[in-house]
Design an enzyme around this catalytic site. Sequence first.
Site, PDB file in Angstrom:
ATOM      1  N   GLU A  59       0.827  -1.203   0.000  1.00 18.42           N
ATOM      2  CA  GLU A  59       0.000   0.000   0.000  1.00 18.42           C
ATOM      3  C   GLU A  59       0.867   1.262   0.000  1.00 18.42           C
ATOM      4  O   GLU A  59       0.537   2.249  -0.638  1.00 18.42           O
ATOM      5  CB  GLU A  59      -0.942   0.014   1.210  1.00 18.42           C
ATOM      6  CG  GLU A  59      -2.161  -0.879   1.049  1.00 18.42           C
ATOM      7  CD  GLU A  59      -1.835  -2.360   1.168  1.00 18.42           C
ATOM      8  OE1 GLU A  59      -0.714  -2.707   1.599  1.00 18.42           O
ATOM      9  OE2 GLU A  59      -2.691  -3.187   0.807  1.00 18.42           O
TER      10      GLU A  59
ATOM     11  N   HIS B  35     -10.083  -5.944   9.205  1.00 23.51           N
ATOM     12  CA  HIS B  35     -10.688  -5.699   7.888  1.00 23.51           C
ATOM     13  C   HIS B  35     -12.080  -5.098   8.016  1.00 23.51           C
ATOM     14  O   HIS B  35     -12.915  -5.251   7.125  1.00 23.51           O
ATOM     15  CB  HIS B  35     -10.797  -7.004   7.098  1.00 23.51           C
ATOM     16  CG  HIS B  35      -9.507  -7.708   6.877  1.00 23.51           C
ATOM     17  ND1 HIS B  35      -8.880  -8.452   7.843  1.00 23.51           N
ATOM     18  CD2 HIS B  35      -8.682  -7.752   5.787  1.00 23.51           C
ATOM     19  CE1 HIS B  35      -7.745  -8.968   7.369  1.00 23.51           C
ATOM     20  NE2 HIS B  35      -7.593  -8.543   6.122  1.00 23.51           N
TER      21      HIS B  35
END
Lengths: 426, 336
Positions: free
Chosen positions: B68, B137
């Site tokens: 990321e 998540h």
Amino acid sequence: MPVEVIMPKVDMDMASGKITVWHVAAGDRVGQGDPLFDIETDKAAMEVEAAASGYLHHRVAEGTDVPIGQPVAWIYAEGEDVGAPPEAAARSAAGTAAEAGPGPASERAAETVPAPEPHAKTRATPLARHLAAKAGLDIGEIAGSGPRGRVQAEDVRGELHQPPPSKGAAPAGFTAENGPLAVSRSIGGAGTPIILLHGFASDAKSWGPLERHLGDHPIIRIELPAHGKSPKLRISGFADLVCEVRRAFDKLDLGSAHLIGHSLGAAVALAIADTRPKTVSSLTLLAPAGLGPDINGAALAGLGNATRPESLGPWLKLMVCNERLISDGYVRAAMSARADAGLRSAQSALADAVFPDGVQAFDLKSALDRIEVPTRIVWGKQDRIIPWQHALRAPGRVSLHLFDNVGHIPQFEIPDEVGKLLRAHL
Amino acid sequence: MSADSREELRELSYAEAIREAMDIALGRDERVILMGEDIGVYGGAFQVTGNLVEKYGTDRVMDTPISELGGAGVAVGAALTGLRPIFEFQFSDFAALAMEQIVNQAAKIRYMLGGAVSVPLVMRFPAGSGTGAAAQHSQSLEAWFGHVPGLKVIQPSTPEDAKGMLLAALEDPDPVMIFEHKILYKMKGHVPEGYYTTPIGKAAIRRPGTDVSIVATSLMVHKALAAAETLAGEGIDVEVIDLRTVRPMDRETILASVRKTGKLICVYEGVKTLGVGAEISAMVAESDAFDFLEAPILRLGGAESPIPYNPELEKAVVPQVPDILEAARNIAKGRV
């Protein structure tokens, strides 16, 4: 979860209290702040208000002696299931102390229940404050209907549109009357009714001790403006005060009545008897105001200013000769009846209007001279509020009853003596 | 059937609406590129990019390595040098890995270079709980980024807004972060055809009412609307405001509503403490609308807990319709 109603602690030494009467039937709706029940301890009697709105269930029976902090009923929200009485929060909160045994446990549990304290600051929503400020109203003078007595916008709007007349239920054994002032009438009784007018900084409940000695006459109690449950009217002077009370008196529309007044209430009673001679059968003036200029201005100011039991107590003691009658419990109960800052400030304003600079600004000597109905004056010779010697200005046909070792409130200090005296003439 | 009413009937899912927005953007502006992990052939972790790679090729729909920080760094550089990248994160939780690029670079470069350049970067973040994806998540982290001057943070709650706000984000010269609730992806709703933008920084009144104001974000807007329906049957008229943009916040819509109802409930999925509702509450308390409050401001937010894996516990830690019902009844009936 229903709201638990507990036996409150109104007295330092109090271990339990007796419920003398419920004002709300089981299953009935009760509004927050409504009178819920009356309790009697070994020293004081007082009315307890509902802390929440809802439906009352699981009441203990009248006459039951309940340890303080223990539940006496539960208030359920609308639609809430009512099953068996829930476990008492106070008991579980006391934890192991509660299991240690009934004696010390109830005392310890008692300590966890704070005594109801008068709040110095007014709880109000921002909108209520905003509206009150815009209308020039003192937020402290408005009774709050919200949680914990918080003043809501609708309370302010209500005040603006119609000053509510007698609100709240009447005390036990009495029914409330509609009218400009709070008037309650005893249920039952026979013969000519007796009208009771209390004194400054007092209320209708103060007549309790004397009422038991008045026989079977119907009793009507009128509360002065800015006292008890009467509206907090702005009174400009004594004439204005008489005008308001006389309006309530006229509305009763009685053929005849015995009039009994105490102190300022006695002065009002005298003025009413002067202007309504045909309706008044007899007049009893207990330590009346209006017969001389002197009055204890410091006591008037002290009663109006006191915001806690510690500052109220000394002034209450000044009212009587036998100071032991004024127990801590009595002072606490009296302070709790005066917890409303708006009520206190309205009473101070009234005192300022009728007793400016601590002087009785009105003289009823000529009214007393004119009176033709049977009239008696009852006074304690240890009165430290108004000198009993004022009685000596009364004309010869008025009978005088002067008691030694009695202060400003004979009907409280020697209710049986005063009652016996009155019964002989009723 | 008129063209207008056919238009009324066209419904897309939230995910389809985002895809359509990206398709339109790719088609009308060659500077627009898509970047992200598995957004090409795989179609994206939640199948939002779908088959766009077939239409526009791998030069414009670009799979990035599983990093990321690296991907976001490339996206910031691309935005700085003239492209209009849309960077997709697989889960908003992974923004933590790209914090340096988002907070220290994208948000600050324009300011630190005296306005000589800007970073017209759009970042998309699948967010929120309810999918059984557990603590790493399932978070709602919009408040983290709402705290950073230089970023814009939006949470569209309907397919129509998802498309219009994405297109508005692409027109914005500065970085815009879009938090898309995963549960909303399958929600269907009317979506106008063609190009349009929905303004960033403007809340929407989803249901006008007079008794209680509820300011909700993202999925909570729909829970608040469901609660409002029930409450209407009880005589409680709730106004539901969809915040839509966390930063910059639409003060006026909220304040006007509070001035009207005097009662405010904030409903948001992020952790309650120091969250979006804390900012809304403080903003109201500091404003002139304070004078119109008739009850304490209430907040319903996420519990002080990581999101649990157990589905029952997962529901329990974020506000649900019964929680909103209870709060609204309490505040409307003067119990708080």
